[in-house]
Design a protein around this motif. Structure first.
Motif, PDB file in Angstrom:
ATOM      1  N   ALA A 314       0.840  -1.195   0.000  1.00 17.20           N
ATOM      2  CA  ALA A 314       0.000   0.000   0.000  1.00 17.20           C
ATOM      3  C   ALA A 314       0.877   1.248   0.000  1.00 17.20           C
ATOM      4  O   ALA A 314       1.953   1.275   0.602  1.00 17.20           O
ATOM      5  CB  ALA A 314      -0.907   0.001   1.218  1.00 17.20           C
ATOM      6  N   SER A 315       0.414   2.286  -0.683  1.00 13.52           N
ATOM      7  CA  SER A 315       1.136   3.550  -0.726  1.00 13.52           C
ATOM      8  C   SER A 315       0.200   4.708  -0.450  1.00 13.52           C
ATOM      9  O   SER A 315      -0.908   4.775  -0.987  1.00 13.52           O
ATOM     10  CB  SER A 315       1.798   3.753  -2.093  1.00 13.52           C
ATOM     11  OG  SER A 315       2.356   5.054  -2.192  1.00 13.52           O
ATOM     12  N   ASP A 316       0.651   5.619   0.391  1.00 10.52           N
ATOM     13  CA  ASP A 316      -0.026   6.897   0.564  1.00 10.52           C
ATOM     14  C   ASP A 316       0.273   7.773  -0.651  1.00 10.52           C
ATOM     15  O   ASP A 316       0.855   7.303  -1.626  1.00 10.52           O
ATOM     16  CB  ASP A 316       0.412   7.553   1.871  1.00 10.52           C
ATOM     17  CG  ASP A 316      -0.002   6.731   3.089  1.00 10.52           C
ATOM     18  OD1 ASP A 316      -0.983   5.977   2.993  1.00 10.52           O
ATOM     19  OD2 ASP A 316       0.677   6.843   4.120  1.00 10.52           O
ATOM     20  N   SER A 317      -0.069   9.059  -0.599  1.00  7.86           N
ATOM     21  CA  SER A 317      -0.088   9.823  -1.851  1.00  7.86           C
ATOM     22  C   SER A 317       0.494  11.223  -1.747  1.00  7.86           C
ATOM     23  O   SER A 317       0.640  11.792  -0.661  1.00  7.86           O
ATOM     24  CB  SER A 317      -1.529   9.916  -2.374  1.00  7.86           C
ATOM     25  OG  SER A 317      -2.345  10.647  -1.466  1.00  7.86           O
ATOM     26  N   LEU A 318       0.795  11.762  -2.926  1.00  3.76           N
ATOM     27  CA  LEU A 318       1.150  13.161  -3.118  1.00  3.76           C
ATOM     28  C   LEU A 318       0.121  13.780  -4.051  1.00  3.76           C
ATOM     29  O   LEU A 318      -0.295  13.157  -5.035  1.00  3.76           O
ATOM     30  CB  LEU A 318       2.542  13.298  -3.736  1.00  3.76           C
ATOM     31  CG  LEU A 318       3.712  12.684  -2.968  1.00  3.76           C
ATOM     32  CD1 LEU A 318       5.002  12.858  -3.763  1.00  3.76           C
ATOM     33  CD2 LEU A 318       3.855  13.314  -1.600  1.00  3.76           C
ATOM     34  N   SER A 319      -0.299  15.001  -3.752  1.00  4.50           N
ATOM     35  CA  SER A 319      -1.248  15.725  -4.601  1.00  4.50           C
ATOM     36  C   SER A 319      -0.528  16.863  -5.318  1.00  4.50           C
ATOM     37  O   SER A 319       0.242  17.600  -4.694  1.00  4.50           O
ATOM     38  CB  SER A 319      -2.397  16.297  -3.762  1.00  4.50           C
ATOM     39  OG  SER A 319      -3.143  15.273  -3.145  1.00  4.50           O
ATOM     40  N   VAL A 320      -0.780  17.001  -6.602  1.00  5.65           N
ATOM     41  CA  VAL A 320      -0.172  18.064  -7.406  1.00  5.65           C
ATOM     42  C   VAL A 320      -1.254  19.070  -7.790  1.00  5.65           C
ATOM     43  O   VAL A 320      -2.338  18.691  -8.240  1.00  5.65           O
ATOM     44  CB  VAL A 320       0.493  17.486  -8.673  1.00  5.65           C
ATOM     45  CG1 VAL A 320       1.132  18.609  -9.495  1.00  5.65           C
ATOM     46  CG2 VAL A 320       1.538  16.438  -8.294  1.00  5.65           C
ATOM     47  N   TRP A 321      -0.923  20.357  -7.616  1.00  5.74           N
ATOM     48  CA  TRP A 321      -1.871  21.447  -7.852  1.00  5.74           C
ATOM     49  C   TRP A 321      -1.249  22.500  -8.753  1.00  5.74           C
ATOM     50  O   TRP A 321      -0.038  22.689  -8.751  1.00  5.74           O
ATOM     51  CB  TRP A 321      -2.246  22.120  -6.529  1.00  5.74           C
ATOM     52  CG  TRP A 321      -2.623  21.199  -5.432  1.00  5.74           C
ATOM     53  CD1 TRP A 321      -1.785  20.522  -4.575  1.00  5.74           C
ATOM     54  CD2 TRP A 321      -3.948  20.831  -5.040  1.00  5.74           C
ATOM     55  NE1 TRP A 321      -2.496  19.774  -3.687  1.00  5.74           N
ATOM     56  CE2 TRP A 321      -3.831  19.943  -3.950  1.00  5.74           C
ATOM     57  CE3 TRP A 321      -5.222  21.171  -5.503  1.00  5.74           C
ATOM     58  CZ2 TRP A 321      -4.948  19.388  -3.314  1.00  5.74           C
ATOM     59  CZ3 TRP A 321      -6.322  20.627  -4.875  1.00  5.74           C
ATOM     60  CH2 TRP A 321      -6.180  19.743  -3.800  1.00  5.74           C
ATOM     61  N   GLN A 322      -2.112  23.201  -9.484  1.00  2.00           N
ATOM     62  CA  GLN A 322      -1.648  24.343 -10.269  1.00  2.00           C
ATOM     63  C   GLN A 322      -2.334  25.606  -9.739  1.00  2.00           C
ATOM     64  O   GLN A 322      -3.556  25.723  -9.785  1.00  2.00           O
ATOM     65  CB  GLN A 322      -1.958  24.163 -11.749  1.00  2.00           C
ATOM     66  CG  GLN A 322      -1.319  25.239 -12.624  1.00  2.00           C
ATOM     67  CD  GLN A 322      -1.309  24.850 -14.087  1.00  2.00           C
ATOM     68  OE1 GLN A 322      -2.237  24.219 -14.587  1.00  2.00           O
ATOM     69  NE2 GLN A 322      -0.258  25.215 -14.798  1.00  2.00           N
ATOM     70  N   PRO A 323      -1.552  26.549  -9.202  1.00  2.00           N
ATOM     71  CA  PRO A 323      -2.149  27.782  -8.692  1.00  2.00           C
ATOM     72  C   PRO A 323      -2.457  28.760  -9.818  1.00  2.00           C
ATOM     73  O   PRO A 323      -1.711  28.857 -10.797  1.00  2.00           O
ATOM     74  CB  PRO A 323      -1.068  28.329  -7.764  1.00  2.00           C
ATOM     75  CG  PRO A 323       0.218  27.804  -8.318  1.00  2.00           C
ATOM     76  CD  PRO A 323      -0.099  26.485  -8.962  1.00  2.00           C
ATOM     77  N   ALA A 324      -3.566  29.479  -9.678  1.00  2.00           N
ATOM     78  CA  ALA A 324      -3.960  30.500 -10.645  1.00  2.00           C
ATOM     79  C   ALA A 324      -3.642  31.885 -10.091  1.00  2.00           C
ATOM     80  O   ALA A 324      -3.413  32.063  -8.894  1.00  2.00           O
ATOM     81  CB  ALA A 324      -5.449  30.390 -10.956  1.00  2.00           C
ATOM     82  N   ALA A 325      -3.669  32.869 -10.967  1.00  2.00           N
ATOM     83  CA  ALA A 325      -3.327  34.239 -10.578  1.00  2.00           C
ATOM     84  C   ALA A 325      -4.282  34.810  -9.536  1.00  2.00           C
ATOM     85  O   ALA A 325      -3.937  35.753  -8.826  1.00  2.00           O
ATOM     86  CB  ALA A 325      -3.311  35.141 -11.808  1.00  2.00           C
TER      87      ALA A 325
END
Length: 396
Positions: A314-325
């Protein structure tokens, strides 16, 4: 001759090694060497030091001086401690100084760079912050302790029975220190006296009740981070598994003003797995993306690190986000962390490799990252490290 020079240069780059420093509750600070060969990356253990007390919890590297500051949480001792170690190209760490602190330091940040250079610590179990003078030689001297209390427990009484300072953060102008307080649902804000490095309390940011602020990062759509730039503050909450973005303004009379922009759960609006606990949040070197980590969510099954064992883990996670202006975050990807409890992670200066410290997995994993899409890709390297991993930093 020109072709030969190109080939030699390519070989030199291929064989170049990068050191990573890893702290562990086993009482060790380990130096790992990451090298790239024709068949990919190789991660090896080159050195280990016991020069950071019994419970190393955080590492802060002064790259200008080559001094590694190691914070000992003091889980099995009456006090915590702050320790300095001299780094070297071969990875060997030489202890310089040790000073006892209030119990429970879990994070530190340099501030007031120059003649009165200092480091501020956040003390989780000590319900406190502290400040220390630093020198280029790794000498440390006490400035002050500031402790906090609460009249009553917070909404999540089991975790909010007292103030719990969880991280020390410096704003982009270098004038303010911020300390997310998981127990009090605050982000404490301080300025400082430039002549002494002593701290001056400012109006705190009040987070949502029961959210449990843990870590945070500043971000601006202006990559220069000029003083007049639009500025946002992304605050990750451990108890509510949310990220809240705030518009930040500098007050003329001193202090910071925060205007809430967005709150989103750490899984991009999808259902939060039972038991999940948000942890780290950073921005990428190109300023284009935000990455956060989720512990105890077991969102993935991945290949066993033992090539002789076909049973997936089992693996936990990383979340990737893109910030807007406008300060909002768009969810890009949920990716495997590589194992259990990604308490902390960091990224190399190019931005194409992410190193993850797996607290319960007793390992460090390095993931490839696509610079254009921001997404995490294939596993680059993995190595076991004894104990519960608390921090991993790059020395580049």
């Amino acid at each position: 001759m020109a072709v030969l020079e190109v080939l030699l240069a390519a070989l030199a780059v291929t064989g170049a090694a990068t050191n990573l420093y890893v702290s562990s509750y086993a009482g060790s600070v380990t130096t790992l060497s990451l090298t790239k060969g024709n068949s990919g990356y190789d991660l090896t253990n080159t050195s280990s030091s016991q020069g950071c007390g019994s419970s190393p919890s955080w590492l802060e590297l002064d790259k200008a001086t080559g001094i590694l500051y190691c914070i000992d949480e003091g889980l099995s001792t009456p006090n915590g401690s702050i320790n300095t170690l001299k780094t070297s190209t071969n990875g060997v760490l030489t202890p310089v100084e040790h000073h006892d602190t209030i119990t429970g330091p879990v994070s530190g940040i340099f501030y007031n760079s120059g003649k009165e250079s200092a480091i501020a610590l956040a003390h989780y179990s000590g319900s406190a912050i502290s400040a220390w003078h630093t020198t280029a030689e790794g000498k440390v001297s006490y400035i002050e302790n500031i402790t906090f209390s609460m009249n009553r427990p917070g909404p999540v009484a089991a975790r909010q029975e007292a103030p719990h300072e969880h991280e020390a953060i410096l704003d982009p102008t270098g004038r303010y220190l911020l300390f997310p307080d998981l127990g009090a649902d605050l982000v404490r804000v301080y300025s400082f006296d430039a002549s002494t490095s002593s701290l001056v309390e400012r109006e705190p940011l009040k987070a949502d009740p029961g959210s449990g602020p843990r870590h945070a990062v500043f971000w601006s759509p202006d990559k220069s981070y000029a003083r007049n730039s639009t500025l946002y503050f992304f605050l990750i909450h451990e108890l509510s598994n949310t990220i809240t973005s705030y518009r930040v303004r500098y007050e003329e009379a001193g202090g910071l003003a925060f205007e809430k922009v967005q709150t989103i759960n750490t899984f991009g609006g999808k259902t939060v797995p039972t038991g999940a606990a948000a942890a780290e949040i950073i921005k990428t070197p190109d300023n284009g993306f935000i990455i956060s980590s989720n512990r105890n969510d077991t969102s993935f099954l991945i290949d066993n690190p033992d090539p002789k064992n076909s049973t997936k883990i089992a693996s936990d996670s990383l979340s990737v986000w893109q910030p807007a202006a406008n300060g909002t975050l768009s969810f890009i990807q949920l990716a495997p962390a590589g194992g259990s409890y990604p308490r902390q992670f960091s990224i190399n200066k190019v931005g194409d490799l992410v190193s993850v410290g797996l607290q319960m997995g007793s390992a460090v994993v390095v993931w490839n990252r696509d610079l254009k899409t921001g997404k995490l890709g294939d596993l680059a390297a993995r190595i076991g490290v004894p104990g519960q991993i608390t921090c991993v930093v790059w020395d580049e």
